[in-house]
Design a protein around this motif. Structure first.
Motif, mmCIF file in Angstrom:
data_model
loop_
_atom_site.group_PDB
_atom_site.id
_atom_site.type_symbol
_atom_site.label_atom_id
_atom_site.label_comp_id
_atom_site.label_asym_id
_atom_site.label_seq_id
_atom_site.Cartn_x
_atom_site.Cartn_y
_atom_site.Cartn_z
ATOM 1 N N PRO A 1 4.935 16.053 -0.906
ATOM 2 C CA PRO A 1 5.945 15.010 -0.729
ATOM 3 C C PRO A 1 6.589 14.671 -2.079
ATOM 4 C CG PRO A 1 3.878 14.411 0.338
ATOM 5 C CD PRO A 1 3.592 15.599 -0.540
ATOM 6 N N PRO A 2 7.846 14.222 -2.103
ATOM 7 C CA PRO A 2 8.648 13.825 -0.939
ATOM 8 C C PRO A 2 9.369 14.965 -0.224
ATOM 9 C CG PRO A 2 9.812 13.297 -2.956
ATOM 10 C CD PRO A 2 8.470 13.787 -3.386
ATOM 11 N N GLU A 3 9.538 16.159 -0.877
ATOM 12 C CA GLU A 3 10.231 17.250 -0.189
ATOM 13 C C GLU A 3 9.541 17.600 1.110
ATOM 14 O OE1 GLU A 3 11.238 22.023 -0.608
ATOM 15 O OE2 GLU A 3 10.605 20.906 -2.397
ATOM 16 N N GLY A 4 8.200 17.579 1.079
ATOM 17 C CA GLY A 4 7.436 17.968 2.258
ATOM 18 C C GLY A 4 7.556 17.016 3.425
ATOM 19 N N ARG A 5 8.138 15.853 3.218
ATOM 20 C CA ARG A 5 8.405 14.959 4.346
ATOM 21 C C ARG A 5 9.500 15.520 5.252
ATOM 22 N NH1 ARG A 5 3.852 12.531 4.115
ATOM 23 N NH2 ARG A 5 3.640 10.690 2.767
ATOM 24 N N ILE A 6 10.302 16.436 4.733
ATOM 25 C CA ILE A 6 11.387 17.030 5.509
ATOM 26 C C ILE A 6 11.159 18.519 5.733
ATOM 27 C CG2 ILE A 6 13.861 17.586 5.498
ATOM 28 C CD1 ILE A 6 14.357 14.953 4.065
ATOM 29 N N ASN A 7 10.726 19.224 4.698
ATOM 30 C CA ASN A 7 10.649 20.686 4.729
ATOM 31 C C ASN A 7 9.229 21.152 5.055
ATOM 32 O OD1 ASN A 7 11.037 23.421 4.405
ATOM 33 N ND2 ASN A 7 11.138 23.330 2.157
ATOM 34 N N GLU B 1 0.821 -1.210 0.000
ATOM 35 C CA GLU B 1 0.000 0.000 0.000
ATOM 36 C C GLU B 1 0.856 1.261 0.000
ATOM 37 O OE1 GLU B 1 -2.905 -0.268 3.094
ATOM 38 O OE2 GLU B 1 -4.200 -1.556 1.875
ATOM 39 N N GLN B 2 1.942 1.250 0.764
ATOM 40 C CA GLN B 2 2.829 2.407 0.773
ATOM 41 C C GLN B 2 3.449 2.610 -0.602
ATOM 42 O OE1 GLN B 2 3.519 4.718 3.039
ATOM 43 N NE2 GLN B 2 4.978 5.736 1.708
ATOM 44 N N GLU B 3 3.885 1.526 -1.222
ATOM 45 C CA GLU B 3 4.498 1.649 -2.537
ATOM 46 C C GLU B 3 3.486 2.091 -3.589
ATOM 47 O OE1 GLU B 3 7.830 1.240 -3.614
ATOM 48 O OE2 GLU B 3 8.011 1.588 -1.469
ATOM 49 N N ALA B 4 2.231 1.692 -3.433
ATOM 50 C CA ALA B 4 1.200 2.130 -4.368
ATOM 51 C C ALA B 4 1.016 3.634 -4.336
ATOM 52 C CB ALA B 4 -0.121 1.434 -4.057
ATOM 53 N N ALA B 5 1.224 4.232 -3.173
ATOM 54 C CA ALA B 5 1.051 5.673 -3.015
ATOM 55 C C ALA B 5 2.375 6.416 -2.964
ATOM 56 C CB ALA B 5 0.262 5.957 -1.737
ATOM 57 N N GLU B 6 3.463 5.728 -3.250
ATOM 58 C CA GLU B 6 4.787 6.325 -3.133
ATOM 59 C C GLU B 6 4.919 7.534 -4.056
ATOM 60 O OE1 GLU B 6 8.864 5.646 -1.501
ATOM 61 O OE2 GLU B 6 6.780 5.658 -0.907
ATOM 62 N N GLU B 7 5.547 8.587 -3.531
ATOM 63 C CA GLU B 7 5.759 9.780 -4.324
ATOM 64 C C GLU B 7 6.822 9.529 -5.375
ATOM 65 O OE1 GLU B 7 6.532 9.753 -1.007
ATOM 66 O OE2 GLU B 7 4.810 10.678 -0.037
ATOM 67 N N ASN B 8 6.655 10.152 -6.541
ATOM 68 C CA ASN B 8 7.661 10.043 -7.587
ATOM 69 C C ASN B 8 8.887 10.853 -7.211
ATOM 70 O OD1 ASN B 8 6.192 8.373 -9.327
ATOM 71 N ND2 ASN B 8 5.052 10.131 -10.138
ATOM 72 N N ALA B 9 10.049 10.289 -7.481
ATOM 73 C CA ALA B 9 11.287 11.004 -7.198
ATOM 74 C C ALA B 9 11.491 12.111 -8.226
ATOM 75 C CB ALA B 9 12.463 10.040 -7.209
ATOM 76 N N ALA B 10 12.286 13.102 -7.852
ATOM 77 C CA ALA B 10 12.615 14.199 -8.752
ATOM 78 C C ALA B 10 14.063 14.579 -8.535
ATOM 79 C CB ALA B 10 11.699 15.399 -8.497
ATOM 80 N N THR B 11 14.590 15.377 -9.413
ATOM 81 C CA THR B 11 15.957 15.857 -9.277
ATOM 82 C C THR B 11 15.924 17.324 -8.915
ATOM 83 O OG1 THR B 11 16.741 14.272 -10.911
ATOM 84 C CG2 THR B 11 18.180 16.132 -10.435
#
Length: 625
Positions: A521-527, A62-72
């Motif tokens: 997310p994923p930036e918002g997981r930290i910032n 389930e987590q992987e199904a909703a996983e945020e796409n990575a970016a550079t």
């Protein structure tokens, strides 16, 4: 979870359970939407959207199904705020020991552990390991952290758990990441995890896990064999794939593994793997059923038998757990439901011929599945853990929503959120880790009892109040802190018959300042760009009990309460914990902890100025009592 499991689309690491309302058919409704079965998200949406079902995949899927796409990232990010609490530790304090050795704030969760039956000082641990999401390297100009995903991590100790090896830093230095499954470790799958471990009688260790893609159909169960050399170094074989498929109508989930180490068994060193096979209709993509499947190996994991369905008419299942008794009988425990059952049950099937045939399922107990403990948001389940004693006695443990009155620890409709309603369950019930015992080969079972009698009767401790809200008002401790809730049990039984059980306990409530606004997310997981109000937040400790001892005997093995709000937005800290015991009667508990602080620079393809954050680590503690 404090809401219907079918509404969940996110979760990381085990299993699904099914509860069907009385009289509800399992066929798809005529107006049911069409789901894209080529993606994990489509399959998860199909299960969650099936009328009348309370079911979910493993938390990992389930987590992987909703996983945020990575970016550079175009430039290094300086966070405005990083959520934290002064009540949390900055490191894991002794005698607890951090098992994983990354130094870049990677996430590790969902724990498995095993002890060599010939050497009580040799221990192997495993976890979902997101270390590649923090690697400071690149592949063809793309940051490794943008290419990484959930990985199958392992760690080993030759000194009874005092020290652990190894570090994984880039694709050329994998430490003990399992090879040959995920792409960055030489495999063909985007991601993997859901670890389970077992030793055979010769000191080989077997790692079972999943391999899958997020946006295409291929998936598998994988088994790697580990071998220690004369110096105590562990190396892993390439994987053997079980039920490898590219069919969009099938998904393998929540596997577990066991090995027969018993001298008295005719099937010594046979390896057994069980898992859930989700089956979907190829028309609109509707969920059909999720039986438990089984395969075995008689050649050290090189090959496995053809998969067979062992759950019979209990069609809607998850969370299987195989165990082997000293006479070689194989027992498989799982949570499941028949077609029109009101509540799910814990079931057991057994084989006396090395897995060639299995008995019909026997119900151990009905279950009122747990919802997320009060003041938490992480995903939960009621899947079983189990063990077989040297005298043949069987023990199975699970998490249940039980009445505050203590009237029963079996399934109670008044504590089933989909029957009584979430508000009523919160008011009148709480989560408890319970167990049942059989002395006749699984034919009959004792009434469920709490593993931690004292904790079950206790209230939480309030810590850190009062605090001042951003608007200047005072945020005080809750007038009622609520019951201590225990969940995700582990079971380990020694060769001399010592029966240990373990579980998390949500035993502390404290203030937690939320984030009012942040980048996605994923930036918002930290910032966090703007801090929000304080809320009540439960924190956890980990406990171990000797259930066979006279009186109540238990120990708290965590050295500081665990805050579950770190990483994954607080929604995932795993799907299970684990416990092992050596021939010296020493137990080794393994859980996910968040008290370590490390510097993160790379995260899902984003570059940060070196930023200190709390991380999810896997932590162990040992004892003998």
């Amino acid at each position: 979870m404090r809401h219907s499991l079918r509404h969940l689309i996110v979760a990381l690491g085990v299993s699904a359970l099914v509860v069907v309302f009385p009289g509800t058919p399992q066929s798809a409704n005529a107006d049911q939407p069409t789901y894209d079965l080529n993606t994990l998200a489509g399959k998860v949406a199909s299960v969650n959207g099936t009328a009348g079902l309370q079911i979910r995949f493993s938390a990992l899927i389930e987590q992987e199904a909703a996983e945020e796409n990575a970016a550079t990232a175009t430039a290094a990010i300086t966070p405005a705020h990083v959520l934290s609490s002064p009540l949390d530790g900055t490191s894991v304090a002794a005698p607890a020991v951090t098992v994983n050795k990354d130094t870049a704030a990677a996430s590790q969760n969902e724990t498995a552990i095993a002890v060599d039956p010939n050497n009580p000082n040799r221990i192997v641990a495993a976890a979902n390991d997101y270390v590649a999401r923090t690697w400071s390297c690149s592949v063809s100009g793309t940051p490794c952290s943008a290419l990484g995903d959930a990985y199958s991590g392992t760690y080993f100790s030759n000194d009874g758990g005092a020290t652990w090896c190894c570090v994984a830093s880039d694709p050329a230095h994998l430490g003990t990441l399992i090879p040959g499954v995920e792409r960055l470790t030489g495999g063909i799958y985007d991601a993997g995890g859901d670890p389970a471990l077992a030793f055979d009688s010769h000191g080989h260790v077997y790692y079972a896990g999943l391999g899958f893609n997020r946006t295409s159909a291929p998936n598998t169960v994988a088994v790697n064999r580990g071998t220690f050399d004369a110096s105590g170094k562990l190396s892993w074989s390439q994987p053997t794939f079980i039920n490898q498929t590219t069919s969009p109508s099938t998904l393998n989930d929540k596997e577990w593994i066991a090995a027969d180490t018993h001298v008295t068994s005719a099937f010594r060193d046979r390896v057994y793997v069980t898992w859930t096979r989700y089956i979907f209709g190829t028309g609109k993509g509707n969920y059909v059923q999720s039986p438990i499947f089984f395969a075995s190996s008689s050649d050290g994991g090189a090959t496995f038998t053809a998969p067979t369905n062992i759950s019979s008419n209990v069609l809607y299942d998850q969370g299987s757990r195989p165990v082997v008794s000293p006479d070689g009988t194989v027992y498989v425990f799982f949570e499941g439901s028949t077609r029109l059952a009101q509540l799910s049950s814990q079931y057991v099937v057994k084989s006396t011929d090395g897995g060639a045939t299995f008995s019909a399922p026997i119900a151990v107990s009905t279950v009122s599945d747990i919802i997320s403990p009060a003041n938490t948001v992480f995903r939960v389940n009621s899947f079983p853990a189990a063990g077989a004693a040297p005298n043949g006695d069987l023990y199975v443990a699970w998490s249940a929503e039980v009445p505050n009155s203590g009237a029963t620890f079996a399934g109670d409709p008044n504590c089933a959120f989909f029957i009584a309603g979430t508000a009523a369950v919160k008011a009148n019930c709480h989560a408890a880790a319970v167990f049942s015992k059989s002395t006749d080969g699984g034919l009959t079972w004792s009434a469920p009892s709490p593993i931690f009698v004292g904790l079950n009767a206790s209230n939480r401790t309030a810590d850190g109040y009062p605090v001042t809200q951003p608007d200047g008002t005072t945020f005080n401790a809750p007038s009622s802190t609520g019951r201590v809730e225990t969940f995700w049990p582990g079971v380990a039984i020694s060769s001399s018959g010592r029966v240990y059980m373990s579980a998390y306990a949500a035993d502390v409530v404290s203030p937690w300042q939320t984030c009012a606004s942040s980048p996605p997310p994923p930036e918002g997981r930290i910032n966090c760009t703007t801090l929000g109000n304080y809320i009540h937040n439960a924190r956890l400790d980990y406990f171990v009990a000797n259930v066979g001892a006279t009186g109540t005997t238990s120990q708290k093995v965590t050295t500081h309460p665990i805050n579950t709000r770190y990483h994954f937005g607080g929604g995932f800290i795993g799907d299970y914990t684990d416990l092992a015991v050596g021939s010296d009667n020493t137990f080794h508990a393994l859980w996910t902890d968040t008290n370590n602080v490390q510097e993160v620079r790379w995260w899902y393809g984003f570059e940060f100025v070196p930023t200190k954050i709390h991380q999810q680590d896997v932590v162990t503690a040992s004892g003998n009592f």
